[in-house]
Motif scaffolding. Structure first.
Motif, PDB file in Angstrom:
ATOM      1  N   LEU A 174     -19.029 -47.023  67.615  1.00  0.00           N
ATOM      2  CA  LEU A 174     -18.478 -45.668  67.539  1.00  0.00           C
ATOM      3  C   LEU A 174     -17.241 -45.546  68.421  1.00  0.00           C
ATOM      4  N   ASP A 175     -17.297 -46.125  69.619  1.00  0.00           N
ATOM      5  CA  ASP A 175     -16.160 -46.100  70.537  1.00  0.00           C
ATOM      6  C   ASP A 175     -14.938 -46.771  69.901  1.00  0.00           C
ATOM      7  N   ARG A 176     -15.162 -47.881  69.199  1.00  0.00           N
ATOM      8  CA  ARG A 176     -14.061 -48.610  68.562  1.00  0.00           C
ATOM      9  C   ARG A 176     -13.445 -47.787  67.426  1.00  0.00           C
ATOM     10  N   ILE A 217     -13.493 -38.060  64.631  1.00  0.00           N
ATOM     11  CA  ILE A 217     -12.323 -37.191  64.763  1.00  0.00           C
ATOM     12  C   ILE A 217     -12.438 -36.304  65.995  1.00  0.00           C
ATOM     13  N   GLN A 218     -13.624 -35.760  66.231  1.00  0.00           N
ATOM     14  CA  GLN A 218     -13.794 -34.907  67.404  1.00  0.00           C
ATOM     15  C   GLN A 218     -13.414 -35.652  68.684  1.00  0.00           C
ATOM     16  N   PHE A 219     -13.976 -36.860  68.855  1.00  0.00           N
ATOM     17  CA  PHE A 219     -13.729 -37.586  70.094  1.00  0.00           C
ATOM     18  C   PHE A 219     -12.346 -38.244  70.117  1.00  0.00           C
ATOM     19  N   ALA A 220     -11.780 -38.552  68.947  1.00  0.00           N
ATOM     20  CA  ALA A 220     -10.400 -39.051  68.909  1.00  0.00           C
ATOM     21  C   ALA A 220      -9.436 -37.947  69.312  1.00  0.00           C
ATOM     22  N   CYS A 221      -9.675 -36.741  68.838  1.00  0.00           N
ATOM     23  CA  CYS A 221      -8.856 -35.607  69.268  1.00  0.00           C
ATOM     24  C   CYS A 221      -8.950 -35.432  70.780  1.00  0.00           C
ATOM     25  N   ALA A 222     -10.158 -35.597  71.310  1.00  0.00           N
ATOM     26  CA  ALA A 222     -10.337 -35.465  72.758  1.00  0.00           C
ATOM     27  C   ALA A 222      -9.494 -36.489  73.512  1.00  0.00           C
ATOM     28  N   LEU A 279     -25.473 -36.949  72.114  1.00  0.00           N
ATOM     29  CA  LEU A 279     -24.484 -37.989  72.396  1.00  0.00           C
ATOM     30  C   LEU A 279     -24.072 -37.965  73.866  1.00  0.00           C
ATOM     31  N   HIS A 280     -24.027 -36.816  74.474  1.00  0.00           N
ATOM     32  CA  HIS A 280     -23.753 -36.728  75.910  1.00  0.00           C
ATOM     33  C   HIS A 280     -24.822 -37.475  76.704  1.00  0.00           C
ATOM     34  N   ALA A 281     -26.079 -37.403  76.244  1.00  0.00           N
ATOM     35  CA  ALA A 281     -27.197 -38.031  76.956  1.00  0.00           C
ATOM     36  C   ALA A 281     -27.410 -39.491  76.584  1.00  0.00           C
ATOM     37  N   TRP A 328     -17.450 -39.130  76.975  1.00  0.00           N
ATOM     38  CA  TRP A 328     -18.880 -39.458  76.886  1.00  0.00           C
ATOM     39  C   TRP A 328     -19.105 -40.780  76.156  1.00  0.00           C
ATOM     40  N   ILE A 329     -18.425 -40.967  75.034  1.00  0.00           N
ATOM     41  CA  ILE A 329     -18.687 -42.145  74.202  1.00  0.00           C
ATOM     42  C   ILE A 329     -18.210 -43.413  74.903  1.00  0.00           C
TER      43      ILE A 329
END
Length: 543
Positions: free
Chosen positions: A64-66, A99-104, A252-254, A36-37
């Motif tokens: 945030l993506d970086r 951390i959530q999205f890095a884990c993803a 964040l999804h939206a 998503w990000i």
């Protein structure tokens, strides 16, 4: 202890078994898990994603993506990949989303730890989930080091309020600009393990998949009016599904904006809600924060006109709380969910909020629900039974606990443990938790109904009903009450108030006055602690 390989095999078996009992499959392995990000960073790089009021920092989607890429690169550098666990022990902050999205991106699994638990309680959870890395606030450094010794955690990483010399920020700086890689994932892969609050027995790790997060974003996003212009104020702990997924992840999804407070404070929250510069459109909380805000002296003068959706769930909401917010022009939109359901299952449309006050609404688009009687059949209108739910937003089970998973399901249906009814228009009403119900003189008594009546007393700040043993009736109700400052209350006043409002078997037999009700990190009343205090210890009542 079940190995990860055996756990994966068990999950696959449960998914397959569930699909055999359904007219449609419950597995979603063919659906890829999208980033998503990364998408919003490419489409709207300068759009504000996170406003972290605790540290005073803001982050665009590109920023945030970086950060996520840098954290993913760090995880890769210490050997964390698909299926490995990363623990988080922290107060609210942007780091949860890093951390959530890095884990993803790595295919790893984020284990969110309740920061209010003791080292002994956390020791069980960490030994159960075996994280390789524990990210923690500097204020929890002593606990983290003790847990590392007790549980053989490989690495610790400290957060220090976003300062440049924070170990956490130094790691991001070291790996800035590096690509942490992209695991080939599907909706069936795990992203999070969230441990239940352990109201009975030891905590269980509910396994949350990428698909559950996606379907929750759709389930909540459409009726909640979540979009690019949404500005959501997160006041619940992000280690809890109510904080992370109502409505932060869906926002964040939206492509909207999530505003984070480090911890809930009623006066500070009202200040943020009333500040036009913050522009808050959405908020979600359990009943307690709404109760504490409406009891704050600033409540009457706070400008709440920008709020579009004020969601409430997680526990029965007293009618006096809902009515007080209605009077301020803010309908509290009820819903039902639990950690195991990602969490949204049932949602009350804002257009029905006043007409159906007290209802949790109707079942959401990508979920099924039914109310089941003792014989396993569907209840009729207004008949009380147990709420069962099914759908792609339901957990595949509990980490390392195939026994608990089997006990929780009937075919593809998750048995929620909540007493509920459906009216003749199809609206669901959560009556109470089955375990909180007690039987007095052969009659089922649901504490939430009595608590609603007690909240009508002007002296009452907080109230909870528990069943206590009684030689004549089996069990009777004990009203545990915290009073407003300067107020007094006696048993006769409570009984007199209840006599004209409740059937005789529902009227509390006695009262106990306490300074405050025990609550968990999300604000839910811990009735097990009240039972320990007033039932197990056979403590005298204070009338």
């Amino acid at each position: 202890m079940t190995t990860p390989a055996a756990q994966s095999e068990f999950v696959a078996d449960r998914t397959k078994a569930a699909s055999l009992t359904s007219s449609r499959p419950t597995g979603h392995g063919s659906v890829p898990a999208y980033d998503w990000i990364a998408h919003h960073s490419a489409q709207r790089p300068n759009k504000e994603a996170i406003r972290d009021l605790g540290s005073g920092r803001t982050f665009t989607y590109a920023e945030l993506d970086r950060r996520i890429d840098a954290m993913a690169a760090h995880l890769a550098s210490i050997g964390i990949g698909r299926g490995d666990r990363v623990g988080v022990l922290a107060q609210n902050g942007v780091e949860y989303f890093d951390i959530q999205f890095a884990c993803a991106r790595r295919g790893a699994i984020c284990v969110l730890l309740n920061s209010r638990l003791t080292v002994t309680e956390l020791e069980y959870i960490i030994n159960d989930s075996s994280p390789i890395l524990l990210v923690h606030d500097l204020s929890f450094a002593d606990a983290a080091q003790e847990l590392q010794r007790l549980c053989s955690i490989g690495e610790l990483l400290a957060i220090d309020g976003g300062t440049p010399d924070s170990p956490y920020e130094k790691v991001l700086a070291r790996f800035d600009g590096e690509d942490g890689g992209r695991a080939d994932l599907t909706h069936d892969d795990l992203i999070t393990i969230m441990y239940t609050s352990g109201t009975t027995g030891l905590p269980k790790g509910a396994m949350i998949t990428h698909g559950m997060n996606f379907w929750n974003a759709i389930n909540l996003g459409i009726p909640g009016g979540i979009g690019l212009d949404t500005v959501h104020l997160n006041v619940l702990p992000l280690f809890h599904t109510g904080g992370l997924n109502c409505y932060s992840n869906p926002v964040l999804h939206a492509g909207g904006t999530v505003v984070i407070v480090k911890a809930f404070d009623p006066g500070e929250t009202l200040s943020v809600l009333g500040d036009p510069a913050q522009g808050i459109t959405h908020i979600f909380a359990v009943p307690a924060p709404y109760q504490f805000m409406m009891q704050h002296p600033d409540f009457a003068d706070t400008d709440l006109s920008r709020l579009r959706v004020a969601g409430v769930g997680g526990a029965p909401c007293a009618l006096t709380i809902m009515e007080t917010w209605f009077e301020r022009g803010v309908p509290l939109v009820q819903g039902f969910g639990m950690t195991e359901t990602s969490p949204a299952c049932i949602f009350l449309d804002p257009g029905d909020a006043l007409r159906k006050i007290g209802s949790t609404g109707k079942v959401l688009l990508h979920t099924e629900a039914r109310v089941v009687n003792d014989n396993g059949g569907d209840c009729g209108p207004d008949e009380i039974g147990e709420l069962w739910v099914a759908g792609p937003n339901i957990t595949p089970g509990y980490w390392n606990r195939p026994d608990a998973t089997i006990a929780a399901f009937e075919g593809r249906w998750l048995k929620t443990g909540d007493a509920a009814r459906i009216d003749d228009e199809g609206f669901f009403f959560i009556v109470d938790r089955w375990k909180d119900m007690y039987i007095s003189g052969g009659e089922n008594v649901y504490p939430a109904e009595i608590e609603n009546v007690l909240y009508q007393l002007p002296e009452v700040a907080e109230a909870a009903i528990i069943g206590v043993p009684n030689d004549k009736w089996g069990e009777v109700g004990l009203a545990v009450i915290a009073l407003k400052p300067g107020a007094t209350l006696d048993r006769s006043t409570v009984i007199e108030h209840c006599v004209t409002r409740l059937a005789k078997f529902k009227i509390p037999n006695d009262i106990a006055i306490v300074e405050a009700l025990p609550r968990n990190a999300t604000g839910k009343v811990l009735k097990r602690e009240l039972r320990t205090q007033f039932v197990d210890a056979d403590a005298p009542m204070i009338s």
